[in-house]
Design a protein around this motif. Structure first.
Motif, PDB file in Angstrom:
ATOM      1  N   THR A 137       0.865  -1.194   0.000  1.00 33.91           N
ATOM      2  CA  THR A 137       0.000   0.000   0.000  1.00 33.91           C
ATOM      3  C   THR A 137       0.888   1.227   0.000  1.00 33.91           C
ATOM      4  N   ASP A 187      -4.934   2.739   0.887  1.00 33.06           N
ATOM      5  CA  ASP A 187      -5.304   1.761   1.906  1.00 33.06           C
ATOM      6  C   ASP A 187      -5.585   0.420   1.246  1.00 33.06           C
ATOM      7  N   ARG A 191      -8.295  -1.264   0.943  1.00 33.11           N
ATOM      8  CA  ARG A 191      -9.488  -1.309   0.104  1.00 33.11           C
ATOM      9  C   ARG A 191      -9.154  -0.899  -1.329  1.00 33.11           C
ATOM     10  N   GLU A 192      -8.334   0.122  -1.493  1.00 32.97           N
ATOM     11  CA  GLU A 192      -7.973   0.593  -2.823  1.00 32.97           C
ATOM     12  C   GLU A 192      -7.108  -0.420  -3.561  1.00 32.97           C
ATOM     13  N   ASN A 250      -9.179  -3.031  -5.089  1.00 24.79           N
ATOM     14  CA  ASN A 250     -10.146  -2.529  -6.059  1.00 24.79           C
ATOM     15  C   ASN A 250     -10.001  -3.277  -7.387  1.00 24.79           C
ATOM     16  N   LYS A 272     -14.779 -10.640  -3.615  1.00 25.95           N
ATOM     17  CA  LYS A 272     -14.587 -11.588  -2.505  1.00 25.95           C
ATOM     18  C   LYS A 272     -14.960 -12.999  -2.950  1.00 25.95           C
ATOM     19  N   ARG A 309     -18.001 -10.912   3.615  1.00 27.10           N
ATOM     20  CA  ARG A 309     -17.374  -9.614   3.371  1.00 27.10           C
ATOM     21  C   ARG A 309     -16.009  -9.836   2.739  1.00 27.10           C
ATOM     22  N   PRO A 310     -15.444  -8.816   2.102  1.00 30.01           N
ATOM     23  CA  PRO A 310     -14.160  -8.986   1.410  1.00 30.01           C
ATOM     24  C   PRO A 310     -13.000  -9.117   2.387  1.00 30.01           C
ATOM     25  N   TYR A 360     -10.361  -7.330   2.868  1.00 29.07           N
ATOM     26  CA  TYR A 360      -9.878  -6.134   3.550  1.00 29.07           C
ATOM     27  C   TYR A 360     -10.803  -5.679   4.674  1.00 29.07           C
ATOM     28  N   GLU A 361     -11.893  -6.428   4.932  1.00 26.31           N
ATOM     29  CA  GLU A 361     -12.788  -6.113   6.043  1.00 26.31           C
ATOM     30  C   GLU A 361     -12.867  -7.254   7.062  1.00 26.31           C
ATOM     31  N   ASN A 363      -5.597  -7.992   9.170  1.00 27.59           N
ATOM     32  CA  ASN A 363      -6.590  -7.797   8.127  1.00 27.59           C
ATOM     33  C   ASN A 363      -6.050  -8.285   6.791  1.00 27.59           C
ATOM     34  N   GLY A 364      -6.936  -8.552   5.863  1.00 31.22           N
ATOM     35  CA  GLY A 364      -6.509  -9.006   4.546  1.00 31.22           C
ATOM     36  C   GLY A 364      -5.924 -10.400   4.589  1.00 31.22           C
TER      37      GLY A 364
END
Length: 342
Positions: A206, A211, A213-214, A217, A221, A227-228, A230-231, A239-240
């Motif tokens: 990153t 972040d 999430r980007e 992109n 998922k 949820r994906p 990154y969440e 995370n991730g």
């Protein structure tokens, strides 16, 4: 023989030393009954001693195993087996009779789940899981049919292993005498292998203030995830792709009945009544599976595993029996030989 051939033979001739000419003194053991019988007897006694120590140490580990499959109508989680019910929760109660000193390890256990199936086991992309941006958007062929979604977008993380990630969650409460309950803190840090967390799994880089999430992109998922990636957790260190629950699931089991570490209860469990609140999300009835949650203490040799102690005991008994048989044979034939010489 000409001079040239004679010279080659002299050149290849080993030096006239004790080592090259195999004249070094040697010792060859004489396998007499006076040496063999005591050796087998001592080995047998040593194996039995080690086996007893390992066996009793393993039995000192306390395990509390709670089945919450819900396949029986009279169980508390039976209603949650209906796959149309979303967000279903159920309660499982248990009692601790003696103090379980911390840390107490909390596992989830699955039965009749074959993570060792070949096509399932290779359905992953290690380059993608290592944070490679190229493979994030173009997963490996091994992930098929969980490589792209119906619209052609890449799945991250891809593959059957990630798609079937265990997603039940647990909250443990201690029931107080006044009718209230106290939530037991569960530690989720450091539950995965160090090599997995620090070497094999990395999030995509990153840079420039972006972040997670980007970075994800353009990907989608896995089909069965709510949820994906990154969440998965609000903590950026969990995370991730470096989420420890995800890392633990991705280390596939060799047998169809297995348990995986979920949390640690650092301060242990005091005697009393407890309740586990279960968010029932993972379906197992369709393949005749079972789900359990297990609390276990540890010893200096790890969790409960009586096999090693039993193996030493069996080997020790075999040595003792072999000693007795050889002793009887020795006495019988030694006596027959003595009478013959007379």
């Amino acid at each position: 023989m000409n001079r040239q051939e004679d010279g080659v033979l002299l050149k290849n001739k080993p030096d006239n030393t004790a080592f090259t000419q195999q004249r070094l003194p040697a010792w060859q053991p004489f396998m007499s009954a006076g040496y063999v019988l005591p050796t087998f007897l001592l080995l047998g006694l040593a194996f039995i001693g080690i086996g007893l120590g390992l066996f009793f140490t393993s039995n000192s580990v306390i395990e509390l195993e709670l089945d919450y499959t819900g396949d029986q109508p009279n169980t508390s989680c039976h209603l949650c087996t209906n796959t149309t019910m979303k967000g279903c929760k159920c309660m499982v109660q248990f009692k601790v009779d003696t103090l379980l000193e911390g840390p107490v390890f909390m596992y989830y256990e699955l039965a009749n789940f074959y993570q060792n199936q070949r096509k399932y086991g290779v359905s992953r992309d290690d380059d993608q899981l290592n944070g490679d941006l190229v493979y994030l958007k173009e997963p490996a062929e091994y992930c098929f049919p969980f490589r792209h979604d119906s619209k052609g977008k890449p799945i991250a993380p891809c593959g059957a292993i990630a798609n079937s990630m265990f997603n039940d969650s647990f909250v443990v409460y201690k029931m107080n005498n006044n009718g209230t309950r106290t939530k037991i803190p569960l530690n989720a840090k450091g539950i995965s292998w160090w090599t997995d967390y620090n070497i094999k799994f990395h999030n995509p880089p990153t840079d420039n203030g972006t972040d997670l999430r980007e970075v994800f992109n353009g990907t989608v998922k896995p089909n069965n995830w709510p949820r994906p990636a990154y969440e998965l957790d609000s903590d950026p260190q969990n995370n991730g792709f470096i989420n420890e629950d995800f890392i633990i699931w991705m280390r596939t089991a060799a047998l169809p009945n297995f348990r995986k570490l979920y949390r640690r209860v650092e301060r242990g469990l005091e005697p009393g009544n407890y309740t586990v609140e279960i968010s029932y999300n993972y379906p197992v009835i369709s393949f005749n599976g079972k789900k359990r949650v297990t609390f276990s203490t540890i010893s200096w040799m790890g969790g409960r595993n009586p096999f090693l102690g039993i193996a030493y005991l069996v080997c020790g008994c075999v040595c003792i029996v072999t000693t007795m048989v050889m002793f009887i044979v020795y006495i019988k034939y030694q006596g027959g030989q003595a009478s013959t010489e007379k």
